[in-house]
Design an enzyme around this catalytic site. Structure first.
Site, mmCIF file in Angstrom:
data_model
loop_
_atom_site.group_PDB
_atom_site.id
_atom_site.type_symbol
_atom_site.label_atom_id
_atom_site.label_comp_id
_atom_site.label_asym_id
_atom_site.label_seq_id
_atom_site.Cartn_x
_atom_site.Cartn_y
_atom_site.Cartn_z
ATOM 1 N N HIS A 73 0.515 -1.000 0.317
ATOM 2 C CA HIS A 73 -0.193 0.490 0.211
ATOM 3 C C HIS A 73 0.418 1.167 0.216
ATOM 4 O O HIS A 73 0.669 2.700 -0.194
ATOM 5 C CB HIS A 73 -0.972 0.019 1.418
ATOM 6 C CG HIS A 73 -0.068 0.312 2.608
ATOM 7 N ND1 HIS A 73 0.265 -0.622 3.199
ATOM 8 C CD2 HIS A 73 -0.588 1.655 3.634
ATOM 9 C CE1 HIS A 73 0.455 0.203 4.235
ATOM 10 N NE2 HIS A 73 0.654 1.075 4.202
ATOM 11 N N HIS A 102 1.612 6.612 -0.660
ATOM 12 C CA HIS A 102 1.061 5.946 0.168
ATOM 13 C C HIS A 102 -0.265 5.800 -0.134
ATOM 14 O O HIS A 102 -1.231 6.542 -0.160
ATOM 15 C CB HIS A 102 0.781 6.827 2.263
ATOM 16 C CG HIS A 102 0.094 5.899 3.620
ATOM 17 N ND1 HIS A 102 -1.116 5.711 3.297
ATOM 18 C CD2 HIS A 102 0.411 5.208 3.931
ATOM 19 C CE1 HIS A 102 -1.233 4.890 4.330
ATOM 20 N NE2 HIS A 102 -0.240 4.631 5.140
#
Length: 166
Positions: free
Chosen positions: A71, A86
């Site tokens: 992620h 992110h």
């Protein structure tokens, strides 16, 4: 003569452009609905509300880290800037589901090279938000950070930040 044999050592650029790592709408960090990002606890930068589930390298550099859950990815640019991308908010709880990494730590990358692809609809369903912060995590060691004006951005195309080394 030795210079001809060994060539000149390539000098690291002092100022580099950071391109949009995703296609979508450019936002300020203050618009990110998470205080860790909006209050710049991890660093300054920008965010993108993505319209496509693909993250590309925003700079020429080296992949420092691909998180096990895929992620997030960290890249070190040629001038020493450390960039964290992110994907979404609270996506770590997805445990990698819907994410595919196309690079690994130590890989040299160029602007526009695919880093991670992901299922945007799944992130919309499972995560708090799809908004993706793009941070300079070592800003204290760097020089001036300039945020570019843009609204719609295309991955690997528009410059969203400019960062100088000290």
């Amino acid at each position: 003569m030795l210079k001809k044999l060994f060539g000149k050592k390539e000098k690291a650029p002092k100022t580099i452009a950071i391109h949009a790592p995703l296609t979508g709408t450019l936002k300020s960090l203050e618009e990110v609905p998470d205080p860790v990002f909006s209050q710049k606890m991890m660093g300054d930068g920008v965010a993108i509300e993505p319209t496509v589930g693909k993250v590309v390298s925003p700079v020429e550099g080296e992949v420092m880290q691909v998180f096990p859950t895929k992620h997030a990815v960290g890249i070190k640019a040629k001038n020493g800037a450390e960039i964290l991308i992110h994907i979404g908010l609270e996506t770590v709880s997805m445990e990698g589901g819907g994410f595919e990494a196309h690079v690994s730590e130590g890989k040299k990358v160029n602007v526009g090279e695919t880093l991670i692809t992901y299922d945007l609809d799944l992130v919309k369903e499972k995560a708090k938000s799809t908004i993706t912060p793009i941070l300079i995590t070592n800003g204290d060691n760097m020089g001036e950070l300039v945020k570019k004006d843009a609204s719609a951005v295309t991955a690997g195309q528009e410059e969203v930040l400019e960062i100088s080394s000290k």
